[in-house]
Design a protein around this motif. Structure first.
Motif, PDB file in Angstrom:
ATOM      1  N   LEU A   4      -3.682   6.558  -4.079  1.00 50.09           N
ATOM      2  CA  LEU A   4      -2.488   5.886  -3.557  1.00 50.09           C
ATOM      3  C   LEU A   4      -2.540   4.416  -3.969  1.00 50.09           C
ATOM      4  O   LEU A   4      -3.589   3.784  -3.876  1.00 50.09           O
ATOM      5  CB  LEU A   4      -2.467   6.003  -2.029  1.00 50.09           C
ATOM      6  N   GLU A   5      -1.407   3.890  -4.421  1.00 45.50           N
ATOM      7  CA  GLU A   5      -1.319   2.463  -4.757  1.00 45.50           C
ATOM      8  C   GLU A   5      -0.106   1.850  -4.082  1.00 45.50           C
ATOM      9  O   GLU A   5       0.997   2.386  -4.161  1.00 45.50           O
ATOM     10  CB  GLU A   5      -1.213   2.270  -6.277  1.00 45.50           C
ATOM     11  N   ILE A   6      -0.342   0.737  -3.413  1.00 41.89           N
ATOM     12  CA  ILE A   6       0.748  -0.034  -2.805  1.00 41.89           C
ATOM     13  C   ILE A   6       0.837  -1.352  -3.570  1.00 41.89           C
ATOM     14  O   ILE A   6      -0.162  -2.072  -3.697  1.00 41.89           O
ATOM     15  CB  ILE A   6       0.476  -0.286  -1.309  1.00 41.89           C
ATOM     16  N   GLU A   7       2.026  -1.648  -4.075  1.00 41.62           N
ATOM     17  CA  GLU A   7       2.192  -2.822  -4.932  1.00 41.62           C
ATOM     18  C   GLU A   7       3.236  -3.773  -4.349  1.00 41.62           C
ATOM     19  O   GLU A   7       4.390  -3.389  -4.143  1.00 41.62           O
ATOM     20  CB  GLU A   7       2.630  -2.393  -6.338  1.00 41.62           C
ATOM     21  N   ASN A   8       2.797  -4.997  -4.067  1.00 41.63           N
ATOM     22  CA  ASN A   8       3.693  -6.093  -3.645  1.00 41.63           C
ATOM     23  C   ASN A   8       4.667  -5.669  -2.539  1.00 41.63           C
ATOM     24  O   ASN A   8       5.850  -6.001  -2.563  1.00 41.63           O
ATOM     25  CB  ASN A   8       4.482  -6.616  -4.853  1.00 41.63           C
ATOM     26  N   LYS A  20       3.652  -8.760   4.096  1.00 42.76           N
ATOM     27  CA  LYS A  20       4.138  -9.582   2.974  1.00 42.76           C
ATOM     28  C   LYS A  20       3.210  -9.432   1.767  1.00 42.76           C
ATOM     29  O   LYS A  20       2.005  -9.674   1.862  1.00 42.76           O
ATOM     30  CB  LYS A  20       4.206 -11.054   3.404  1.00 42.76           C
ATOM     31  N   ASN A  21       3.793  -9.033   0.658  1.00 41.05           N
ATOM     32  CA  ASN A  21       3.065  -8.922  -0.615  1.00 41.05           C
ATOM     33  C   ASN A  21       1.753  -8.147  -0.471  1.00 41.05           C
ATOM     34  O   ASN A  21       0.684  -8.590  -0.915  1.00 41.05           O
ATOM     35  CB  ASN A  21       2.778 -10.314  -1.197  1.00 41.05           C
ATOM     36  N   VAL A  22       1.849  -6.994   0.163  1.00 39.53           N
ATOM     37  CA  VAL A  22       0.660  -6.173   0.385  1.00 39.53           C
ATOM     38  C   VAL A  22       0.320  -5.396  -0.887  1.00 39.53           C
ATOM     39  O   VAL A  22       1.168  -4.706  -1.459  1.00 39.53           O
ATOM     40  CB  VAL A  22       0.890  -5.180   1.552  1.00 39.53           C
ATOM     41  N   ASN A  23      -0.916  -5.526  -1.311  1.00 40.59           N
ATOM     42  CA  ASN A  23      -1.439  -4.727  -2.427  1.00 40.59           C
ATOM     43  C   ASN A  23      -2.677  -3.992  -1.906  1.00 40.59           C
ATOM     44  O   ASN A  23      -3.605  -4.602  -1.378  1.00 40.59           O
ATOM     45  CB  ASN A  23      -1.817  -5.618  -3.614  1.00 40.59           C
ATOM     46  N   MET A  24      -2.653  -2.685  -2.053  1.00 40.50           N
ATOM     47  CA  MET A  24      -3.706  -1.883  -1.417  1.00 40.50           C
ATOM     48  C   MET A  24      -3.876  -0.587  -2.210  1.00 40.50           C
ATOM     49  O   MET A  24      -2.917  -0.030  -2.744  1.00 40.50           O
ATOM     50  CB  MET A  24      -3.286  -1.589   0.034  1.00 40.50           C
ATOM     51  N   ARG A  25      -5.116  -0.117  -2.279  1.00 39.73           N
ATOM     52  CA  ARG A  25      -5.390   1.139  -2.989  1.00 39.73           C
ATOM     53  C   ARG A  25      -6.232   2.060  -2.113  1.00 39.73           C
ATOM     54  O   ARG A  25      -7.100   1.604  -1.370  1.00 39.73           O
ATOM     55  CB  ARG A  25      -6.128   0.877  -4.290  1.00 39.73           C
ATOM     56  N   LEU A  45       2.706   0.306   8.611  1.00 37.42           N
ATOM     57  CA  LEU A  45       2.170   0.530   7.266  1.00 37.42           C
ATOM     58  C   LEU A  45       1.928   2.016   7.024  1.00 37.42           C
ATOM     59  O   LEU A  45       2.230   2.541   5.941  1.00 37.42           O
ATOM     60  CB  LEU A  45       0.870  -0.256   7.078  1.00 37.42           C
ATOM     61  N   LEU A  46       1.414   2.708   8.031  1.00 40.98           N
ATOM     62  CA  LEU A  46       1.183   4.145   7.876  1.00 40.98           C
ATOM     63  C   LEU A  46       2.510   4.892   7.696  1.00 40.98           C
ATOM     64  O   LEU A  46       2.598   5.840   6.915  1.00 40.98           O
ATOM     65  CB  LEU A  46       0.429   4.688   9.096  1.00 40.98           C
ATOM     66  N   ASN A  47       3.549   4.455   8.409  1.00 35.98           N
ATOM     67  CA  ASN A  47       4.875   5.056   8.224  1.00 35.98           C
ATOM     68  C   ASN A  47       5.435   4.783   6.833  1.00 35.98           C
ATOM     69  O   ASN A  47       6.123   5.631   6.251  1.00 35.98           O
ATOM     70  CB  ASN A  47       5.850   4.528   9.285  1.00 35.98           C
ATOM     71  N   LEU A  48       5.165   3.609   6.297  1.00 38.35           N
ATOM     72  CA  LEU A  48       5.579   3.291   4.930  1.00 38.35           C
ATOM     73  C   LEU A  48       4.830   4.163   3.920  1.00 38.35           C
ATOM     74  O   LEU A  48       5.420   4.677   2.965  1.00 38.35           O
ATOM     75  CB  LEU A  48       5.334   1.811   4.635  1.00 38.35           C
ATOM     76  N   ILE A  49       3.535   4.338   4.159  1.00 38.73           N
ATOM     77  CA  ILE A  49       2.721   5.176   3.280  1.00 38.73           C
ATOM     78  C   ILE A  49       3.216   6.625   3.299  1.00 38.73           C
ATOM     79  O   ILE A  49       3.251   7.306   2.274  1.00 38.73           O
ATOM     80  CB  ILE A  49       1.237   5.103   3.701  1.00 38.73           C
ATOM     81  N   ALA A  50       3.649   7.083   4.488  1.00 38.63           N
ATOM     82  CA  ALA A  50       4.124   8.467   4.652  1.00 38.63           C
ATOM     83  C   ALA A  50       5.594   8.624   4.280  1.00 38.63           C
ATOM     84  O   ALA A  50       6.175   9.692   4.486  1.00 38.63           O
ATOM     85  CB  ALA A  50       3.894   8.918   6.096  1.00 38.63           C
ATOM     86  N   HIS A  51       6.204   7.567   3.753  1.00 35.66           N
ATOM     87  CA  HIS A  51       7.613   7.574   3.335  1.00 35.66           C
ATOM     88  C   HIS A  51       8.573   7.797   4.506  1.00 35.66           C
ATOM     89  O   HIS A  51       9.686   8.297   4.305  1.00 35.66           O
ATOM     90  CB  HIS A  51       7.863   8.629   2.256  1.00 35.66           C
ATOM     91  N   VAL A  60       5.352   2.127  -2.882  1.00 36.26           N
ATOM     92  CA  VAL A  60       4.254   2.971  -2.407  1.00 36.26           C
ATOM     93  C   VAL A  60       4.166   4.144  -3.369  1.00 36.26           C
ATOM     94  O   VAL A  60       5.068   4.985  -3.425  1.00 36.26           O
ATOM     95  CB  VAL A  60       4.508   3.486  -0.973  1.00 36.26           C
ATOM     96  N   ASN A  61       3.100   4.200  -4.150  1.00 36.26           N
ATOM     97  CA  ASN A  61       2.974   5.202  -5.213  1.00 36.26           C
ATOM     98  C   ASN A  61       1.835   6.169  -4.927  1.00 36.26           C
ATOM     99  O   ASN A  61       0.666   5.773  -4.858  1.00 36.26           O
ATOM    100  CB  ASN A  61       2.712   4.525  -6.566  1.00 36.26           C
ATOM    101  N   TRP A  62       2.171   7.452  -4.761  1.00 37.02           N
ATOM    102  CA  TRP A  62       1.174   8.511  -4.643  1.00 37.02           C
ATOM    103  C   TRP A  62       0.983   9.158  -6.020  1.00 37.02           C
ATOM    104  O   TRP A  62       1.927   9.249  -6.803  1.00 37.02           O
ATOM    105  CB  TRP A  62       1.644   9.586  -3.676  1.00 37.02           C
ATOM    106  N   LEU A  63      -0.218   9.628  -6.296  1.00 39.49           N
ATOM    107  CA  LEU A  63      -0.398  10.489  -7.458  1.00 39.49           C
ATOM    108  C   LEU A  63       0.527  11.688  -7.296  1.00 39.49           C
ATOM    109  O   LEU A  63       0.676  12.224  -6.198  1.00 39.49           O
ATOM    110  CB  LEU A  63      -1.848  10.978  -7.560  1.00 39.49           C
ATOM    111  N   SER A  64       1.131  12.128  -8.361  1.00 39.38           N
ATOM    112  CA  SER A  64       2.198  13.133  -8.275  1.00 39.38           C
ATOM    113  C   SER A  64       1.768  14.429  -7.598  1.00 39.38           C
ATOM    114  O   SER A  64       2.565  15.087  -6.933  1.00 39.38           O
ATOM    115  CB  SER A  64       2.731  13.449  -9.674  1.00 39.38           C
TER     116      SER A  64
END
Length: 510
Positions: A4-8, A20-25, A45-51, A60-64
């Motif tokens: 999982l990658e979270i960009e800006n 603000k400007n969260v970058n996380m892997r 943040l967990l809700n954002l990760i879970a879409h 918020v980018n998950w591996l396909s």
């Protein structure tokens, strides 16, 4: 490669920036704890990760091919399925394959001889597939998880009729059985007893995939995590190791950040003073403009966040010289007794903690004393001079109203300023006071409820799991208020330190 990658990523409510400007892997084999104070944005943040939420900026980018499942704080299951049906549903595809195999074997009875080998090979292949996927161990797997999490209630119970704690356990059981690539867990230990937390800890330590867990249980995080991500100053910082390692590294990092922030603020102030003084002079305008360009390019550090001080308060009414609670052969339950007859005397001013496994009847006992549930037999007496304040484990109110409205519904004569001042004492400030209750974190919701309870005077507190969702600072504030309270306290909790710290009388239900 990251799972999982979270960009800006940036996100806020009503113009107030929360992240603000969260970058996380999330990397392969990460067993991650997500930590921070109440209201800092962990659940968001967990809700954002879970879409479940869409970021204002960033991605918020998950591996396909990654799969995930999410256990949240406000879990709702409106379903007529039984526990048995719900858990076995995990293996529906395998049961369908078993039926296909059995149908193939059955078809051999009437098949042409020319088709016999083809059908038999197909059935054998399905059987091999089922064996590889441990199909014949399903019952054992489910039993292991059920016993590990303490789901000791009838498997034919309907999900819709379960309490929130029971539903949480059942949903967690299904999550663990599904063995998705990533588990997203928001406060999974809130509805578990000590021995079940220990079982879950061992399960997660040995989990072959990744997970992100939010928890205020430091011991739990120490056991299960190999990386901690902390929400600090509206962004996320990654720390290698468990929770203790994080605390050591955080102290050093906080000092470094404060030094950087103060140095930057001095530079900004000095530069701005130069610009203000020289921008209007013809001879120095260019220099001032040059400094302004430098200032405009600076990535201004967020002011270091400080933990909002929270103060719990239980206004005391009056004392008396007598028993506060007396039970005589009291039998509690719904249709059938769930405990042996209870004989109990609690004297005024005593502080009593009730412990026992989930589902044993602790909350039922409190509700019986309060007249919410009728006793099956026996007697109990709570003298009329008790003035009771009750904190229930589950919030039963309207989730579509704000914290201000929640207080004013019962206290309509309070003006908005007084309500906001009250909520501010409990750390519910600014936009939090006018957010819908459904948008608040579990800890914030708890604080709002206690804020309203602080408007009532009492001499008997009945508290059912009040520390669920509270961070360390809020827990300490609650403990201090309980310690200072001169009246009687009856509390149901899984927190070991309460009875030890305050030398409370412990009554164990089994």
């Amino acid at each position: 490669m990251s799972v999982l990658e979270i960009e800006n990523l940036s996100f806020g409510y009503r113009g107030e920036t929360l992240l603000k400007n969260v970058n996380m892997r999330l990397l392969p084999h990460d067993h991650m704890g997500l930590v921070g104070t109440n209201g800092c944005g962990k659940t968001t943040l967990l809700n954002l990760i879970a879409h479940r939420l869409i970021p204002d900026e960033g991605r918020v980018n998950w591996l396909s091919d990654e799969t995930f499942t999410y256990l949240d704080q406000h879990l709702k299951i409106h379903d007529e399925m039984t526990i048995h049906e719900y858990l076995y549903q995990v293996y529906d595809k395998l049961f369908a394959r078993e039926k296909e195999m059995n149908d193939l074997y059955k078809s051999l009875e009437v098949a042409d001889e020319s088709q016999y080998d083809k059908i038999l090979n197909k059935a054998y292949n399905i059987q091999n597939e089922l064996e590889e996927k441990d199909f014949y161990m399903i019952k054992s797997k489910i039993s292991n998880v059920i016993n590990g999490l303490g789901i000791n209630y009838d498997e034919n119970w309907i999900l819709r009729n379960l309490s929130s704690g029971q539903r949480g356990k059942v949903f967690l059981a299904k999550m663990l059985l599904e063995e998705k690539d990533v588990l997203l867990l928001d406060e999974p230990t809130n509805f578990l007893d000590v021995q079940h937390i220990e079982w879950l800890s061992k399960f997660l330590v040995n989990y072959k995939h990744e997970f992100i867990v939010i928890s205020h249980d430091q011991n739990f995080l120490n056991q299960i995590c190999n990386v901690i991500c902390a929400i600090e100053n509206k962004t996320v910082t990654r720390y290698k190791g468990n929770y203790d390692d994080y605390l050591k590294l955080k102290d050093m990092r906080d000092k470094e950040y404060m030094a950087q922030y103060e140095a930057q603020q001095k530079f900004i102030k000095k530069t701005q003073e130069f610009i203000d003084k020289n921008i209007v002079r013809a001879s120095t305008t260019k220099r001032a403009q040059s400094r302004q360009k430098v200032l405009d390019k600076i990535d201004v550090l967020e002011k270091p966040t400080t933990v909002k001080k929270v103060k719990f308060n239980f206004p005391f009414s009056n004392s008396f010289n007598s028993e506060a609670i007396v039970t005589n052969r009291l039998v509690i339950g719904y249709e059938k007794p769930i405990l042996s007859p209870i004989d109990l005397k609690v004297y005024f001013g005593e502080k009593v903690v009730i412990t026992g496994k989930n589902g044993v009847g602790k909350s039922t006992f409190l509700k019986t004393l309060l007249g919410i549930i009728p006793p099956i037999s026996g007697k109990f007496k709570i003298p009329f001079y008790n003035k009771i304040v009750y904190y229930s484990q589950e919030y039963q109110g309207d989730l579509n109203i704000s914290a201000v409205e929640y207080v004013k519904n019962d206290y309509p004569l309070m003006d908005d300023k007084k309500v906001r001042d009250l909520l501010g004492v409990y750390g519910i400030v600014g936009e939090l006071a006018i957010k819908k209750m459904s948008a608040l974190s579990g800890g914030e919701l708890t604080k709002v409820r206690f804020a309203k309870l602080s408007l009532e005077t009492s001499n008997l507190l009945i508290l059912d799991e009040p520390t669920n969702h509270l961070d360390k600072f809020a827990k300490d504030a609650l403990y201090n208020a309980m310690n200072e309270y001169p009246g009687t306290i009856l509390i149901v909790t899984h927190e070991k330190e309460i009875s030890k710290k305050f030398k409370m009388r412990e009554i164990h239900f089994s």
